[in-house]
Design an enzyme around this catalytic site. Structure first.
Site, PDB file in Angstrom:
ATOM      1  N   ALA A 156      23.663  23.905  -3.497  1.00 44.10           N
ATOM      2  CA  ALA A 156      23.485  23.172  -4.744  1.00 44.10           C
ATOM      3  C   ALA A 156      22.146  23.549  -5.366  1.00 44.10           C
ATOM      4  CB  ALA A 156      23.535  21.667  -4.479  1.00 44.10           C
ATOM      5  N   THR A 157      22.177  23.976  -6.627  1.00 43.86           N
ATOM      6  CA  THR A 157      20.943  24.385  -7.296  1.00 43.86           C
ATOM      7  C   THR A 157      20.383  23.305  -8.218  1.00 43.86           C
ATOM      8  OG1 THR A 157      22.186  25.402  -9.115  1.00 43.86           O
ATOM      9  CG2 THR A 157      21.631  26.815  -7.240  1.00 43.86           C
ATOM     10  N   HIS A 176      30.101  15.365  -7.926  1.00 45.86           N
ATOM     11  CA  HIS A 176      30.356  16.614  -7.220  1.00 45.86           C
ATOM     12  C   HIS A 176      30.419  16.381  -5.708  1.00 45.86           C
ATOM     13  CE1 HIS A 176      30.380  20.036 -10.020  1.00 45.86           C
ATOM     14  NE2 HIS A 176      29.641  19.286 -10.813  1.00 45.86           N
TER      15      HIS A 176
END
Length: 204
Positions: free
Chosen positions: A34-35, A50
Site C-alpha cells: 500500500a502506497t 480497501h
C-alpha cells in the site's frame, strides 16, 4: 522472471477489484503493498474500504516512497506482490521534493521541476526493471489522470504529465497491460504492440 502485470483505468473503474482477483487466482501467498498515506478522515475511510475488500490473510507492507526497496526485499520470495497504487506513489515522490514557494517562479522553477521529473522517472525505471526481474509475480495498479481538462495550476500539470510518462515506462516493461472500464478489464498490450510493430515496419 516475473510475469509483470500493469492495470490502469479511471477513478472507480474497478481496477483494484480486478487486480485483487488476479492476485488471488494463482492461490499463492500475496503481499499487498500500500502506497497511500493517511492525512485526513476521507483518506482513512478509503483505506478502510480497501482493507475490508481484500483477504485478511494477505501480508501487508505500507510503503509510500521506497517501492524499489520493497521489491528487492521480496526478490526471492514465491507468490504475488500487488502494488496499489502507482499514482499515489508518484504523488508521494513529487511532494517529497517539490520546490519551496520562494522558487516557484521563472526559469529556476522550470529547471527545478525538470530535474524533479527526471529523478522520479529514474525511480520508475528502477521499479519497472525490478518488476520484471524478481521471482514473485508483480501486479501494479495505476490511474489514467490525463483524460480530463488541463489543470489550472503548475503542480497538477506536472503531476498529470508525470503520471502519463510513468505509465508508459511501466507499460513497456509489463508482460500484460489491462485497462479497466466500467468494471471490465480489456487487455491492451498485445493488440497495441501488434499495431506499433506494423506501423514501424511501414516506416522501414
Amino acid at each position: 522472471m516475473s510475469d509483470f502485470v500493469l492495470i490502469t483505468g479511471g477513478a472507480r473503474s474497478g481496477k483494484s477489484s480486478f487486480a485483487e482477483l488476479l492476485a488471488a487466482y494463482p492461490r499463492q501467498p500475496v503481499t499487498y503493498v500500500a502506497t497511500a498515506q493517511v492525512y485526513d478522515e476521507e483518506m482513512a475511510l478509503r483505506v478502510k474500504k480497501h482493507q475490508n475488500q481484500r483477504p485478511s490473510h494477505w501480508a501487508l507492507v505500507e510503503e509510500p516512497l521506497a517501492l524499489a526497496a520493497v521489491l528487492e526485499r521480496y526478490r526471492q520470495e514465491k507468490g504475488v506482490i500487488l502494488v496499489d497504487c502507482i499514482t499515489l506513489w508518484l504523488t508521494n515522490l513529487l511532494l517529497s521534493r517539490y520546490p519551496e514557494e520562494k522558487v516557484l517562479q521563472g526559469r529556476e522553477y522550470t529547471e527545478t521541476l525538470h530535474e524533479l521529473e527526471l529523478w522520479i522517472l529514474e525511480q520508475v525505471k528502477t521499479v519497472s526493471d525490478l518488476a520484471q526481474e524478481v521471482t514473485p509475480q508483480v501486479i501494479m495498479v495505476t490511474n489514467e489522470v490525463g483524460n480530463g481538462i488541463v489543470p489550472d495550476n503548475p503542480l497538477s500539470r506536472v503531476y498529470r504529465d508525470l503520471a502519463g510518462r510513468a505509465n508508459q515506462v511501466l507499460g513497456r516493461s509489463a508482460s500484460q497491460v489491462y485497462s479497466v472500464v466500467a468494471g471490465y478489464p480489456v487487455e491492451i498490450k498485445a493488440a497495441g504492440q501488434a499495431l506499433l510493430d506494423s506501423l514501424r515496419r511501414e516506416e522501414e
